[in-house]
Structure formats: structure tokens, C-alpha cells
Design an enzyme around this catalytic site. Structure first.
Site, mmCIF file in Angstrom:
data_model
loop_
_atom_site.group_PDB
_atom_site.id
_atom_site.type_symbol
_atom_site.label_atom_id
_atom_site.label_comp_id
_atom_site.label_asym_id
_atom_site.label_seq_id
_atom_site.Cartn_x
_atom_site.Cartn_y
_atom_site.Cartn_z
ATOM 1 N N HIS A 107 -6.171 3.739 -2.329
ATOM 2 C CA HIS A 107 -5.041 3.085 -2.893
ATOM 3 C C HIS A 107 -4.430 1.948 -2.243
ATOM 4 O O HIS A 107 -4.314 0.842 -3.002
ATOM 5 C CB HIS A 107 -3.949 4.108 -3.127
ATOM 6 C CG HIS A 107 -2.974 3.860 -4.148
ATOM 7 N ND1 HIS A 107 -1.692 3.219 -3.969
ATOM 8 C CD2 HIS A 107 -3.113 3.840 -5.495
ATOM 9 C CE1 HIS A 107 -1.213 2.803 -5.211
ATOM 10 N NE2 HIS A 107 -1.830 3.644 -6.113
ATOM 11 N N HIS A 128 -3.033 -2.955 -10.624
ATOM 12 C CA HIS A 128 -1.799 -2.548 -11.131
ATOM 13 C C HIS A 128 -1.377 -3.809 -11.930
ATOM 14 O O HIS A 128 -2.074 -4.814 -11.909
ATOM 15 C CB HIS A 128 -0.657 -2.267 -10.025
ATOM 16 C CG HIS A 128 -0.742 -0.931 -9.265
ATOM 17 N ND1 HIS A 128 -1.362 -1.031 -8.281
ATOM 18 C CD2 HIS A 128 -0.142 -0.026 -9.470
ATOM 19 C CE1 HIS A 128 -1.387 0.252 -7.738
ATOM 20 N NE2 HIS A 128 -0.588 1.091 -8.597
ATOM 21 N N HIS A 137 -7.094 4.541 -12.131
ATOM 22 C CA HIS A 137 -6.274 5.630 -11.697
ATOM 23 C C HIS A 137 -6.866 6.918 -12.023
ATOM 24 O O HIS A 137 -6.655 7.850 -11.279
ATOM 25 C CB HIS A 137 -4.675 5.550 -11.696
ATOM 26 C CG HIS A 137 -4.082 4.659 -10.943
ATOM 27 N ND1 HIS A 137 -4.116 3.367 -11.079
ATOM 28 C CD2 HIS A 137 -3.325 5.117 -9.583
ATOM 29 C CE1 HIS A 137 -3.148 2.705 -9.968
ATOM 30 N NE2 HIS A 137 -2.908 3.534 -9.108
ATOM 31 N N HIS A 260 6.187 5.023 -14.373
ATOM 32 C CA HIS A 260 5.538 5.642 -13.156
ATOM 33 C C HIS A 260 6.066 4.907 -12.015
ATOM 34 O O HIS A 260 6.353 5.856 -10.865
ATOM 35 C CB HIS A 260 4.000 5.285 -13.410
ATOM 36 C CG HIS A 260 3.633 4.741 -12.149
ATOM 37 N ND1 HIS A 260 3.568 3.256 -11.991
ATOM 38 C CD2 HIS A 260 2.669 5.276 -11.394
ATOM 39 C CE1 HIS A 260 2.992 3.248 -10.823
ATOM 40 N NE2 HIS A 260 2.183 4.552 -10.427
ATOM 41 N N HIS A 264 7.962 6.838 -8.371
ATOM 42 C CA HIS A 264 7.633 6.341 -6.816
ATOM 43 C C HIS A 264 8.698 5.958 -6.083
ATOM 44 O O HIS A 264 8.803 6.376 -4.873
ATOM 45 C CB HIS A 264 6.582 5.216 -6.976
ATOM 46 C CG HIS A 264 5.180 5.365 -7.076
ATOM 47 N ND1 HIS A 264 4.329 5.948 -6.187
ATOM 48 C CD2 HIS A 264 4.517 5.609 -8.257
ATOM 49 C CE1 HIS A 264 3.079 6.176 -6.538
ATOM 50 N NE2 HIS A 264 3.024 6.160 -7.967
ATOM 51 N N PHE A 280 3.234 1.150 -2.237
ATOM 52 C CA PHE A 280 1.579 1.323 -2.793
ATOM 53 C C PHE A 280 0.766 1.416 -1.417
ATOM 54 O O PHE A 280 -0.321 2.354 -1.586
ATOM 55 C CB PHE A 280 1.239 0.331 -3.416
ATOM 56 C CG PHE A 280 1.670 -0.332 -4.648
ATOM 57 C CD1 PHE A 280 2.000 0.804 -5.485
ATOM 58 C CD2 PHE A 280 1.948 -1.470 -5.455
ATOM 59 C CE1 PHE A 280 2.544 0.481 -6.849
ATOM 60 C CE2 PHE A 280 2.192 -1.568 -6.599
ATOM 61 C CZ PHE A 280 2.507 -0.533 -7.397
ATOM 62 N N HIS A 293 0.445 11.103 -10.907
ATOM 63 C CA HIS A 293 -0.419 10.359 -11.539
ATOM 64 C C HIS A 293 -1.261 11.467 -12.326
ATOM 65 O O HIS A 293 -1.644 10.866 -13.564
ATOM 66 C CB HIS A 293 -1.327 9.516 -10.550
ATOM 67 C CG HIS A 293 -0.809 8.214 -10.348
ATOM 68 N ND1 HIS A 293 -1.043 7.054 -11.097
ATOM 69 C CD2 HIS A 293 -0.151 7.828 -9.272
ATOM 70 C CE1 HIS A 293 -0.284 6.189 -10.611
ATOM 71 N NE2 HIS A 293 0.014 6.598 -9.283
#
Length: 550
Positions: A107, A128, A137, A260, A264, A280, A293
Site C-alpha cells: 500500500h 487513489h 484495492h 472511506h 481511516h 497511507f 476495505h
């Protein structure tokens, strides 16, 4: 049902799009330091350069069922398997491609600029902020899940999904809270992951003081609007196109990625580098990342079903986007976004020509989701958030509001930006709405620091050229997680930042607030965190890719 009536969408195909070049896999031997100060910028894979890259052979295994995390906690047999699989992954040699940190580093590599695109030395690979977000993903979870199953010799093993779109699943999953479990991660915001705290899908590092029931209602309304406002145009849900070699594009994620992002932020530590989930580069070091996810992936699956499982982008630059992963046999394999789809095309020359497109259909990857209630799909009282309700009870005080003009404007948390925006056409007929969706666009968004930034967007009907004290109805948000870079002296560098844009479908919203007859709207941008400038606000009509569903 509010989002029903989709039967007529089956078998419809979108028109061709402009072609350029799809994103292709980077050269793994050219991995370099990432923009990842929490990891000292190092997250490259243990790649020898001699590994043969094969086409992925999709598994011929039993159909696996992913289950809600809050429902598996009492399944002792499943939890024992899950913990044992992660424990074995963590105990693998540090340079093994299946090793827990090596899996997490994937990632970082693809999200923190550790690779340049093929044939460039200055265009990072970034998964992203675009239409690549969901397919990349999906594959990442697929291979992680397959590896865990291989480690415990169980072809039926699945990772659970954090069911944050329903009341019972809206707290942090209990299965990740045991400090003695391999699923535990100490680098979390402890205020949120204990004692049944309700996840806030509009979180911006400020605690929501509303009641639990109100936060739940706002979360469900946000999810409902995300689906309802984007069903007729996939880019509003999934993000804008990105093509190989593009340097100057304005990145635009879809509203599902915005939702999303909030989870996070809410899970990660509130200070320093926001580890693990809030950055990230470290997010996948927390096992809840994959559970989170899994639900994002489920949201995409629901979206596709509501649209009749039609292809979101009939564009080879999306369908042929290609990624590399180590599979459950320790083989480096190549997969395409298009390989997720399995459907029958009606070819112009050969009827019923069978074209296998695998990734867009989870059953091709041999998994599905347990069916659970979708409370956001039904009737919810989403008119007027608590914030706007309280403002509208105040004494009416009108304020003159002008157009945006041409000069970029910095957003101020204490003084929201309010502008009058002309609509391209008012009182559109049903057929016109089915052909074109009305989209609010905010361009040239510049996050001026490397910290997380968020602003929310509201829409209201003006009183002539005057705006009332009420911001109006919530339309959506812009969120950019922190993307830091550490220089050679150990300090954080600003680094070049691409500009972004935000696109929000507002056709259903305008009907909800009885604004069909308005030739102008008041748009309000409320800064929640960070430092942001914007370069313009406009409303346009964009061609739908499927009949509008209101």
C-alpha cells in the site's frame, strides 16, 4: 424503495470514450524512497529482478462468503482461523513477499510515490484519487485473503467486512480490540476504538458532539446521498479517469473514497503521523485496514448491482489498467482491471460473443458477501442536518453573496466561503434528467500543507442575490489524507502537490429542496480541517452513463 426501479438498466452499454494509454505496472527493480516519513521513506519490496511475471490464473475454488465483522466475533472456530492465519503471516521471514509488513508495504509503494510510471521519471504511480482506486484495492484484498487462506490451508477462508453502513456495525469491530491478539494494533485513536464509540463518516479530527442516534442518522444519510446522487454517472462514485503519463491533471476521487477516508482518519492516531490507519504509508499495518476495505469493496458491489451490473467505464484506459501482485503460490502475477468483469457483450459483428472481464465480478474471484440489511437504502429523514436545523431557527438575516470571480480563494474555518452560482438550466424535464446529470464542480483545489484537509459543501436556494443564515443541504465533501515527505535533514518537506477537483451530482438534491425553479444557487464551502484554496465553483450538465434513477 428509494433507489429502486433499476430493472430497465440491464443490458445497457455506455458509449465509447476517448482513448489514450492505460496505467501499466511499474518496474519493481526501480522502487525508490517513498513519501513516507513514518517509515523513514522505506517500503520497497524484496525484489530480485529475476522473478518471472505470469498472467494470473483465477482460482477454481469454492465460492467464499465474506461476513460482517460484528457477527463473526462469536464464531470461535472462524476467529481461531483468522488469528492463526495472521500470526503465521507475521512469523514469516522479513523478506518473504507474504510477510505481514511486506504485504502492508504494498500500500505504501502504490500510494506514497515509491514507483514512477513506465517510461517516466517524474510521474508517480498513484492508486487513489481516481477511477483506479476501487479495482486496485479489490485485487489487493483478493491476494491478501488468498494468502491468509493458503497459510492455514483453507480455500474457504475470507476476511470479514466492517459493516459501518448499519447501526449495529458502526462501532469499531470488537475482534480487533484484544491486545493479546495478532489482529491488534496499538497505534489507534483509543478514544474511538473502545466503549462503543460511533464511527463518524464526516470526521475531521474534531469530535462530533451530536448524540449517537444523530451521528448514525447522518452517516446513513451520507451513504444514501453518495449512492443516490451518483447512480447515473460512475465517475461521481468512483473518481475521474487517470491515464498513463498525465502530469497536469486535476485529481478527482469519488464520494465513496471520501467516506472511506473518514474511517481511516477516525481510527488512526490523532497526533504526529496519524499512524497507522490515518496515513497511507502505514494504514495496511493495522489488520482493520483490510476489514474496512472489504466493506468499501462491498459498497462497490452494491453500486454495480443497483446499476444492473453494467460496466462503469467503457474505456480501455480503465479496463486495461494493469497491476502486479504476489499470489497465493508466491508467484508474481499480472492482472487487469478488466479481468474483474464477467459478462456477455453483444459484439457488432458476432452476437453473444463472450468476453471475460474478471475483476468487476467478485464471483470471478470466487468470493461474495453475506446479505445483510441496507438501512440507508430505505426511507430516512435526511432533509436538513442538525447543523442547518439549528441555524434555520435563528432570526432571518440575509447576506449579499457574490459570484466566485477568477481569483483563487483560501478557505477559512471561521468564515465559510459562500458564492452565488448560475445553473445551466432550470425546470428540466424528466427525459432531460435521464440524459444529463447536474453536477456541482469545484476546481483548482490546492491543499497548501502536507496535512489532512477536508471541507464540506452545502447547497441552498438564494433570496435573489441574498443568502440566508442557513447553509442549506449537505451535498458532499472533499477529503485529502496527509501525504508527507521527509527530507534528507529529517524535516518534513512541502513537496509539489497536484491540484484537485470535486464533482458532486446534485440532480436529486435539487428536487429534495424544491430548487427546480431556481436559476441560481448558493454554494457554501465549510473548512473542517487543513489549509485549502479553491479556484472556482460552477454547475454543469454532464452526459449520464446510465438512465437517471431518482
Amino acid at each position: 424503495m428509494l433507489l429502486g426501479g433499476l430493472g430497465g438498466l440491464y443490458g445497457v452499454t455506455a458509449g465509447p470514450k476517448v482513448l489514450a494509454e492505460p496505467i501499466m505496472p511499474p518496474d519493481l527493480s526501480k522502487c525508490h524512497d517513498a513519501n513516507a516519513p513514518a517509515l523513514d521513506n522505506h517500503c520497497c519490496p524484496p525484489y530480485s529482478g529475476s522473478e518471472k511475471i505470469l498472467e494470473y490464473d483465477f482460482p477454481a475454488t469454492p465460492l467464499r462468503v465474506r461476513r460482517p465483522a460484528h457477527l463473526v466475533k462469536d464464531d470461535q472456530e472462524y476467529m481461531d482461523k483468522y488469528k492463526e492465519a495472521v500470526r503465521r503471516m507475521k512469523n514469516l521471514p522479513a523478506d518473504h513477499p507474504w510477510n505481514y509488513k511486506q504485504q502492508a508495504n504494498i500500500h505504501c509503494q502504490y500510494c506514497n510515490d515509491a514507483y514512477y510510471q513506465q517510461n517516466t521519471d517524474d510521474v508517480p504511480v498513484q492508486v487513489h484519487f481516481s477511477w483506479i482506486f476501487l479495482p486496485w484495492h479489490r485485487y489487493y484484498l483478493h491476494f491478501y485473503e488468498r494468502i491468509l487462506g493458503k497459510l492455514i490451508d483453507d480455500d474457504t477462508f475470507t476476511i470479514p467486512f466492517w459493516n459501518w453502513d448499519t447501526k449495529d456495525g458502526m462501532t469499531f469491530p470488537a475482534i480487533f480490540q484484544d491486545a493479546a491478539s495478532p489482529l491488534y494494533d496499538p497505534k489507534r485513536d483509543q478514544r474511538h476504538v473502545k466503549d462503543g464509540k460511533i464511527l463518524d463518516l464526516k470526521y475531521a479530527y474534531t469530535e462530533n458532539t451530536a448524540s449517537d442516534s444523530e451521528i448514525i442518522r447522518e452517516n446513513l444519510c451520507f451513504i444514501q446521498k453518495t449512492f443516490k446522487h451518483s447512480l447515473s454517472l460512475a465517475e461521481l462514485f468512483m473518481g475521474d479517469p487517470v491515464r498513463a503519463g498525465e502530469k497536469e491533471i486535476q485529481e478527482a476521487n469519488g464520494q465513496l473514497e471520501v467516506i472511506h477516508n473518514a474511517a481511516h482518519m477516525w481510527v488512526g492516531e490523532p497526533d504526529r503521523y496519524k499512524e497507522n490507519m490515518g496515513d497511507f504509508s502505514t494504514a495496511a499495518r493495522d489488520s482493520v485496514f483490510f476489514c474496512h476495505h472489504s466493506n468499501v469493496d462491498r459498497m462497490w458491489d452494491i453500486y454495480r448491482n443497483l446499476r444492473g451490473n453494467r460496466v462503469e467505464f467503457e474505456d480501455n484506459d480503465w479496463l486495461d489498467s494493469t497491476f502486479l501482485f504476489h499470489d497465493e503460490n508466491e508467484q508474481l502475477v499480472k492482472v487487469k482491471a478488466s479481468q474483474m468483469l464477467s459478462r456477455i457483450y453483444t459484439h457488432p459483428c458476432k452476437c453473444n460473443r463472450n468476453v471475460i472481464r474478471d475483476c468487476l465480478n467478485p464471483t470471478k474471484l470466487r468470493y461474495t458477501f453475506e446479505q445483510v440489511p441496507l438501512p440507508w437504502l430505505g426511507k430516512i429523514n435526511c432533509q436538513k442536518t442538525a447543523e442547518t436545523k439549528s441555524k434555520s431557527t435563528a432570526e432571518l438575516s440575509l447576506k449579499r453573496v457574490g459570484e466566485f470571480a477568477t481569483t483563487p480563494k483560501a478557505l477559512d474555518a471561521s468564515n465559510p466561503l459562500r458564492v452565488i452560482v448560475a445553473r445551466p438550466k432550470k425546470n428540466r424535464k424528466k427525459k432531460e434528467k435521464q440524459e444529463k446529470v447536474e453536477v456541482l464542480q469545484i476546481k483548482d483545489i490546492k491543499v497548501t500543507t502536507n496535512e489532512t484537509a477536508r471541507f464540506d459543501v452545502y447547497v441552498a436556494v438564494p433570496y435573489g442575490d441574498l443568502a440566508g443564515p442557513d447553509y442549506g443541504e449537505f451535498a458532499g465533501s472533499f477529503v485529502r489524507l496527509a501525504h508527507r515527505k521527509k527530507g534528507s535533514d529529517g524535516t518534513q518537506e512541502q513537496g509539489p502537490k497536484k491540484k484537485g477537483k470535486l464533482k458532486l451530482g446534485i440532480t436529486p438534491l435539487l428536487e429534495d429542496i424544491d430548487a427546480e425553479d431556481a436559476d441560481k444557487l448558493v454554494v457554501t464551502l465549510v473548512l473542517r480541517t487543513g489549509s485549502v484554496t479553491v479556484g472556482g465553483v460552477s454547475i454543469k450538465l454532464l452526459q449520464t452513463d446510465t438512465p437517471a434513477v431518482i
